[in-house]
Design a protein around this motif. Structure first.
Motif, short mmCIF file in Angstrom:
data_model
loop_
_atom_site.label_atom_id
_atom_site.label_comp_id
_atom_site.label_asym_id
_atom_site.label_seq_id
_atom_site.Cartn_x
_atom_site.Cartn_y
_atom_site.Cartn_z
N GLU A 40 0.82 -1.21 0.00
CA GLU A 40 0.00 0.00 0.00
C GLU A 40 0.85 1.27 0.00
O GLU A 40 0.43 2.30 -0.50
N SER A 59 -1.16 -4.81 2.89
CA SER A 59 -2.44 -5.39 3.29
C SER A 59 -2.48 -6.83 2.78
O SER A 59 -1.94 -7.14 1.71
N ARG A 109 -2.84 -6.40 8.14
CA ARG A 109 -1.93 -5.38 7.64
C ARG A 109 -0.58 -5.51 8.33
O ARG A 109 -0.48 -6.15 9.39
#
Length: 135
Positions: free
Chosen positions: A10, A37, A45
C-alpha cells in the motif's frame, strides 16, 4: 499449521537514513518503510522496516525486512513480528530467509513460532505463507 494469502504493498516510503560512517560500495544502501495489506487465510496489515543494497536499473541486490503484522492467521486474531530477506540477480530469489520472531505474538497468536515464505507469480500476484505452531 499453514496459513496462505496474498498481499499488496500500500505504501513504500524511502527514508533519508544512510549508513554512517559512509562507505562507498558497488550498490547503494537505503532504508524505507512499507505498509502492506493481506487477504486470505493471512488477513490484516503490516508495517515494515525495509533495508536494501539494490540497483534499480538491473534489479540486482539483497534486502532485509522486519515486519510487524496485525490481523489473523486461519481466523486467529493477534499480532506478531516476522523477518525475511532474499537476494536477486534480477529475475530470481535466492538465499531466502523467513522466520517468525520468538515471543512476539499477542492475542490468539501468543506463543506463535515458525517460518514461512513469499513468492511473486508471473502475473505480479504477491503470495505469502506461514508454517507455524502456537504454544
Amino acid at each position: 499449521m499453514r496459513a496462505t494469502g496474498t498481499f499488496s504493498v500500500e505504501a513504500f516510503v524511502p527514508t533519508g537514513l544512510k549508513p554512517e560512517p559512509a562507505v562507498t560500495t558497488g550498490l547503494p544502501v537505503g532504508v524505507a518503510t512499507m505498509e502492506k495489506s493481506f487477504e486470505g487465510e493471512v488477513a490484516g496489515r503490516s508495517a515494515t522496516l525495509f533495508t536494501a543494497a539494490f540497483d534499480q536499473e538491473t534489479g540486482v541486490g539483497t534486502y532485509v525486512a522486519m515486519e510487524s503484522f496485525e490481523g489473523s492467521l486461519n481466523g486467529r486474531d493477534g499480532s506478531f513480528n516476522f523477518v525475511h530477506s532474499a537476494t536477486t540477480s534480477g529475475s530470481d530469489r535466492t538465499a531466502e530467509f523467513f522466520t517468525i520472531v520468538p515471543s512476539s505474538g499477542t492475542g490468539a497468536l501468543a506463543g506463535i513460532a515458525g517460518a514461512g515464505g513469499m513468492a511473486v507469480d508471473a502475473d505480479g500476484t504477491h503470495r505469502i505463507w506461514f508454517d507455524y505452531r502456537l504454544g
